[in-house]
Design a protein around this motif. Sequence first.
Motif, PDB file in Angstrom:
ATOM      1  N   GLY A   1      50.707  38.524  48.794  1.00 29.25           N
ATOM      2  CA  GLY A   1      51.832  38.923  49.642  1.00 29.25           C
ATOM      3  C   GLY A   1      52.785  39.828  48.888  1.00 29.25           C
ATOM      4  O   GLY A   1      53.830  40.215  49.418  1.00 29.25           O
ATOM      5  N   GLY A   2      52.461  40.125  47.623  1.00 32.00           N
ATOM      6  CA  GLY A   2      53.267  41.080  46.870  1.00 32.00           C
ATOM      7  C   GLY A   2      54.292  40.448  45.955  1.00 32.00           C
ATOM      8  O   GLY A   2      55.158  41.127  45.398  1.00 32.00           O
TER       9      GLY A   2
ATOM     10  N   LEU B   1      54.672  35.982  37.911  1.00 31.09           N
ATOM     11  CA  LEU B   1      55.310  34.848  37.240  1.00 31.09           C
ATOM     12  C   LEU B   1      55.973  33.925  38.257  1.00 31.09           C
ATOM     13  O   LEU B   1      55.839  32.702  38.203  1.00 31.09           O
ATOM     14  N   THR B   2      56.676  34.523  39.211  1.00 36.17           N
ATOM     15  CA  THR B   2      57.331  33.731  40.251  1.00 36.17           C
ATOM     16  C   THR B   2      56.303  32.971  41.076  1.00 36.17           C
ATOM     17  O   THR B   2      56.477  31.780  41.379  1.00 36.17           O
ATOM     18  N   ALA B   3      55.215  33.659  41.409  1.00 36.88           N
ATOM     19  CA  ALA B   3      54.176  33.014  42.214  1.00 36.88           C
ATOM     20  C   ALA B   3      53.591  31.813  41.465  1.00 36.88           C
ATOM     21  O   ALA B   3      53.357  30.757  42.051  1.00 36.88           O
ATOM     22  N   ILE B   4      53.378  31.995  40.152  1.00 35.80           N
ATOM     23  CA  ILE B   4      52.830  30.895  39.352  1.00 35.80           C
ATOM     24  C   ILE B   4      53.814  29.725  39.320  1.00 35.80           C
ATOM     25  O   ILE B   4      53.452  28.570  39.520  1.00 35.80           O
TER      26      ILE B   4
ATOM     27  N   PHE C   1      43.105  39.909  43.502  1.00 26.74           N
ATOM     28  CA  PHE C   1      44.441  39.986  42.884  1.00 26.74           C
ATOM     29  C   PHE C   1      44.523  41.240  42.032  1.00 26.74           C
ATOM     30  O   PHE C   1      43.600  41.592  41.303  1.00 26.74           O
ATOM     31  N   GLU C   2      45.684  41.874  42.079  1.00 31.86           N
ATOM     32  CA  GLU C   2      45.817  43.118  41.331  1.00 31.86           C
ATOM     33  C   GLU C   2      46.546  42.915  40.027  1.00 31.86           C
ATOM     34  O   GLU C   2      46.423  43.714  39.103  1.00 31.86           O
TER      35      GLU C   2
END
Lengths: 315, 500
Positions: free
Chosen positions: A88-89, A93-96, A148-149
């Motif tokens: 989702g962009g 780090l935040t996603a983790i 994942f990019e």
Amino acid sequence: MAIDKKQLASTLQKLGPLIGLLIITVILIIASPNFLTVNNILNVFRQVSINALIAFGMTFVILTGGIDLSVGATLALSGALTAGLLNGGMDPLTAIIIGLVAGGVMGAVNGLLITKANIAPFIATLATMTIYRGFALVYTDGRPITGFESELFTLVGGGYFFGVPVPVIITIIIFAILFFILRKTTFGRNVYAIGGNEEASLLSGIKTGRFKIYVYALTGLLSALAGIILTSRLNSAQANAGFGYELDAIAAVVLGGTSLSGGRGWIVGTLVGALIIGVLNNGLNLLGVSSFYQQVVKGMVILLAVLLDRKKANS
Amino acid sequence: MEFLIEMSGIHKSFSSVQVLKNAAFQLKPGEIHALMGENGAGKSTLMKILTGIYKADSGSVKVKGRDVMFADPKEAEDHGVAIIHQELNIIPKLSVSENMFLGRQLTYGKTGIVRDKEMKRKTREYLQRLGVELDPEAAADTLSIGQQQMIEIAKALSKNAEVLIMDEPTAALTDREIEALFKMMDQLRREGVGIVYISHRMEEIFQMCDRISVLRDGAFLGTEKTADTKVEHIVRLMVGREIGERYPERSSKIGAERLRVENLSDGRKLSGISFSAAAGEIVGIAGLMGAGRTEIVRMLFGADKKKKGKIYMDGREVAITNPSQAIEAGIVFVTEDRKHQGLVLGMSVRENLSLTNYKRIASAGVISAKKDYELSDKMIKRFNIRTHDPEQTVKSLSGGNQQKVAIGKWLGELPKVFIMDEPTRGVDVGAKKEIYSMMNELSEQGVTVIMVSSDLPEVLGVSDRVIVIHEGRISSILDKAQMNQEAIMLAATGGSSNGH
């Protein structure tokens, strides 16, 4: 002199799993030329790290006299969540971090059900296992999340640091922290005390409910970490990831000599237990044993370990 | 046949620690024979050898004149030797008759179909022989501990036991149940059954037993006829020294009010509990078993929820909803059941002692190993805990030493209110006196001691004031001048007496 003998016996008991690991390793070195190569060993360690992280958490849970069946589902849901946020962009780090926190919350929910609603750990986590797995299916709509990019995210599961896989490094660091917590802190002492005698612990002023919630939250957090590593390494998150991992984790804990009735055991044993399972999987693969027979062998090793352990405890 | 049991020259060691040295014991038919000794003297080990739980290293055991050495308790039972353990072997959800015939159900031939009616009939018969009226169909857990014990005794007798070993049989019984038990023992004595009676309660032993044998440090010191001996003599044999008065001299220095409880109730059993206790005071709480004594102190400690009521410490109201708040307020609690509630049995002496003393050994949650070991070493010395190593598990200590750990763990720093529930249950005379002295010492340092006890002489011996509980209410508060056995019993059974 009797004390020395006793100490020797207890040291042997602790070393038992390690001796078992060494025996299996030696057999595999002899049986398969491909086993003892740098690449293969690093590969084994990387594979083991997923189960080890979950089993570390499971060790805490089992030491308090509980059990957590929802770890595999927690792994899947946290991994999927992180993957979805990444795609989702969101910044990796935040996603983790959100994935880890979500795992911690799932664990805490287990803890709350067990302490506040007073549901037996087996039942409570059996139910949440199904619920978390269900949420993972809902969230992914049954399709893998992939592509994942972020390079940083790929590093988590696939990277190397001075030639050592990143998951292995993470596992070693986590192991060191948890070892310290169990050995040297009041938290660790409380975990053993609660498993040894919950009522007496409560009446000694230990907030047993609160500590149990912490322990389940820790396990959820570690399962999420394992889920994120797995997602990164496979470059894909699936709702049915980590299926049956709870049994591998429990097996590692038991192989390591931790008592399922709580209060007795150590995390070094769990690490060795996870290695035994990992080495066995890898070795049997190398030897070309069919995956059906691998299951049989794994089960028999667990039985053998428990029987030996009991024999030592009785003598 | 002169003796039912003759044991002589018994030696037994556990991993180089000798627990029995040349121990001996003889039991005649139709006698009640007390086996006495401090905790750890070897009484239980000797009886476990007799019943085949342990094997003696050397020595001879004769039952009815024949040399035997039982391999297991089953074989002992077959030879008429049965043991009634302190912890009863009763399965709670099964009925009286199912418990009675557990493992040896009557069946139609070898079919495995049980003969229910026949078992009930026999159960009734056995119980009647003991003068006990019980419904064979009642579930065991609906019965009192005393009644459950009767089932065990009846079960032993139904297997033709001629020797009955009873380990602290009265520890959990009410006075009336004890009376019933004693009547039954009298009956068995007349029938020629030999009873080995293990207990720490001198009054009972001198009331019931024909002879007394004493063990000390695993050695046999002699057998005395109860009629020809005195309590002091037996105590001297047991401890090997004069211990003087049973209750140490005490000069109370009672200070200002420390604890005040107003109108406490739990919404079930307790209501309207109000009392106060001063600094330096020892307050006894007496009453019949089941009157609500333990419930009061558990509520005070936050172990059980209170429905109503207020607790004040030094004039300030304190909120106590869990044990850790009580501890924070300076209230600590030694439970009546040390094995299940007081200690973590699988942990070491050191770990048990430090569980309640994190403040002194840890900072920011990290334990200093050095302080941890220093603290336990200090406490082991201070409370005279007999252990060969602080790393020994608490499980392997004798009862008295376990109790010292259960008490000592609260004394890392001085509490304000020290609550003890049955502090000397199952504890020998020597350790008892040490516990009384500890209570005195604490009260001299201004600690308020609250002691729940079923042992009336003990309540009278150590308390400055006694609160008597009857059916969940305070029926009387007696001060030193008003305290005597009759007044307490009267109040405990519901008679009103304020000593006026």
